[in-house]
Design a protein around this motif. Structure first.
Motif, short mmCIF file in Angstrom:
data_model
loop_
_atom_site.label_atom_id
_atom_site.label_comp_id
_atom_site.label_asym_id
_atom_site.label_seq_id
_atom_site.Cartn_x
_atom_site.Cartn_y
_atom_site.Cartn_z
N THR A 1 31.22 -17.47 52.76
CA THR A 1 31.98 -18.28 51.81
C THR A 1 33.11 -17.46 51.20
N ASN A 2 32.81 -16.21 50.80
CA ASN A 2 33.84 -15.36 50.23
C ASN A 2 34.95 -15.09 51.22
N THR A 3 34.58 -14.84 52.48
CA THR A 3 35.57 -14.58 53.51
C THR A 3 36.43 -15.81 53.73
N HIS A 4 35.78 -17.00 53.79
CA HIS A 4 36.51 -18.25 53.96
C HIS A 4 37.45 -18.49 52.79
N THR A 5 36.96 -18.28 51.56
CA THR A 5 37.78 -18.50 50.37
C THR A 5 38.92 -17.50 50.32
N ALA A 6 38.64 -16.25 50.67
CA ALA A 6 39.71 -15.24 50.69
C ALA A 6 40.76 -15.63 51.71
N ARG B 1 43.67 -9.27 44.59
CA ARG B 1 42.49 -10.10 44.88
C ARG B 1 41.55 -9.48 45.91
N GLU B 2 42.07 -8.58 46.72
CA GLU B 2 41.29 -8.00 47.83
C GLU B 2 39.98 -7.42 47.35
N GLY B 3 38.91 -7.83 48.01
CA GLY B 3 37.59 -7.28 47.73
C GLY B 3 36.89 -7.87 46.51
N LEU B 4 37.56 -8.73 45.77
CA LEU B 4 36.92 -9.35 44.60
C LEU B 4 36.35 -10.71 44.96
N ASP B 5 35.24 -11.04 44.31
CA ASP B 5 34.62 -12.35 44.51
C ASP B 5 35.61 -13.44 44.06
N PRO B 6 35.90 -14.42 44.92
CA PRO B 6 36.87 -15.46 44.56
C PRO B 6 36.52 -16.22 43.27
N ALA B 7 35.24 -16.41 42.99
CA ALA B 7 34.87 -17.09 41.73
C ALA B 7 35.27 -16.24 40.53
N LEU B 8 35.05 -14.94 40.62
CA LEU B 8 35.45 -14.02 39.55
C LEU B 8 36.96 -14.02 39.39
N ILE C 1 41.94 -18.03 34.95
CA ILE C 1 41.81 -19.11 33.96
C ILE C 1 41.83 -18.54 32.55
N ARG C 2 41.07 -17.48 32.33
CA ARG C 2 40.99 -16.91 30.98
C ARG C 2 42.36 -16.41 30.50
N ALA C 3 43.05 -15.66 31.31
CA ALA C 3 44.38 -15.18 30.91
C ALA C 3 45.33 -16.35 30.67
N SER C 4 45.24 -17.37 31.50
CA SER C 4 46.11 -18.54 31.33
C SER C 4 45.80 -19.27 30.02
N HIS C 5 44.52 -19.32 29.63
CA HIS C 5 44.17 -19.87 28.31
C HIS C 5 44.85 -19.06 27.21
N LEU C 6 44.66 -17.76 27.26
CA LEU C 6 45.19 -16.89 26.21
C LEU C 6 46.71 -16.96 26.10
N ASN C 7 47.37 -17.09 27.24
CA ASN C 7 48.82 -17.13 27.27
C ASN C 7 49.38 -18.55 27.10
N ARG C 8 48.48 -19.51 26.98
CA ARG C 8 48.86 -20.91 26.80
C ARG C 8 49.75 -21.42 27.94
N CYS C 9 49.38 -21.02 29.15
CA CYS C 9 50.15 -21.43 30.33
C CYS C 9 49.45 -22.60 31.00
N ALA C 10 49.87 -23.80 30.66
CA ALA C 10 49.27 -25.01 31.20
C ALA C 10 49.47 -25.12 32.71
N TYR C 11 50.63 -24.70 33.19
CA TYR C 11 50.91 -24.75 34.62
C TYR C 11 49.86 -23.96 35.41
N ASN D 1 41.87 -26.08 39.25
CA ASN D 1 41.72 -26.84 40.50
C ASN D 1 41.26 -25.94 41.64
N ASP D 2 41.82 -24.73 41.72
CA ASP D 2 41.39 -23.78 42.76
C ASP D 2 39.91 -23.44 42.59
N ALA D 3 39.48 -23.26 41.34
CA ALA D 3 38.09 -22.92 41.07
C ALA D 3 37.17 -24.07 41.47
N ARG D 4 37.57 -25.29 41.18
CA ARG D 4 36.77 -26.46 41.58
C ARG D 4 36.65 -26.51 43.10
#
Length: 188
Positions: free
Chosen positions: A3-8, A64-71, A77-87, A94-97
């Motif tokens: 799954t991780n390989t496919h997602t990557a 992103r290399e070597g990191l779990d796609p869910a992480l 998402i967290r940084a985008s919340h903090l920076n108030r970046c709706a885009y 959506n990518d996470a879903r």
């Protein structure tokens, strides 16, 4: 691991689509107004600074290399919340879903401190580091936050987590500066 390989691979394909789309119209001299999206009065960064855009796409992919796609998506998402970046928030939720993330966790990323039991210790350490690096002016990166992240990730992974936080902060600032509209996805 499959799954991780496919997602990557899917992530790499999306990044490649982004670069291809950005350059499909050419990277040479632009006609008057060609690099300003209709109605925004802001530049299209991919067209007006293609080398910088390609470098940022490459940096993002390398981070992103070597990191779990869910992480990866939780950090974005967290940084985008903090920076108030709706885009970016719209893109990455959506990518996470698509990658199979639960609605509960997506809703709770913004308040992860109060909902720690939804996140693994490793995810909590990454989210805390994301908070600290994104909010540098608050208190820098506290030693305890860094130490916890270093305890959860090996040195290479920690380098990639840091690079990913730097990349999303850059993407957030770019999206906000160029007035990207939430609900659009220029990668597709």
């Amino acid at each position: 691991m499959t799954t991780n390989t496919h997602t990557a691979a899917s992530t790499r394909a999306a990044v490649n689509r982004t670069v291809t789309t950005a350059h499909a119209t050419g990277t040479g001299a632009l006609g008057a107004g060609a690099a300003v999206p209709a109605g925004t009065g802001r530049i299209d960064f991919a067209k007006t600074a293609p080398k910088a855009f390609r470098a940022l796409v490459g940096f993002d992919a390398a981070a992103r290399e070597g990191l779990d796609p869910a992480l990866v998506e939780l950090i974005l998402i967290r940084a985008s919340h903090l920076n108030r970046c709706a885009y970016c928030l719209h893109l990455h939720t959506n990518d996470a879903r698509t990658a199979g993330e639960s609605e509960d966790r997506l809703h709770l990323v913004a308040v992860w401190h109060e909902a720690r039991h939804f996140f693994t210790p490793r995810e909590q350490a990454a989210l805390a580091l994301t908070d600290a690096v994104t909010r540098l002016t608050d208190a820098g990166v506290p030693d305890d936050v860094y130490a916890e992240a270093a305890a959860q990730f090996d040195a290479t992974e920690l380098g990639h987590v840091l690079a990913l936080v730097l990349a999303i902060n850059t993407w957030n600032r770019l999206a906000l500066a160029t007035a990207k509209v939430a609900g659009t996805d220029e990668r597709r």
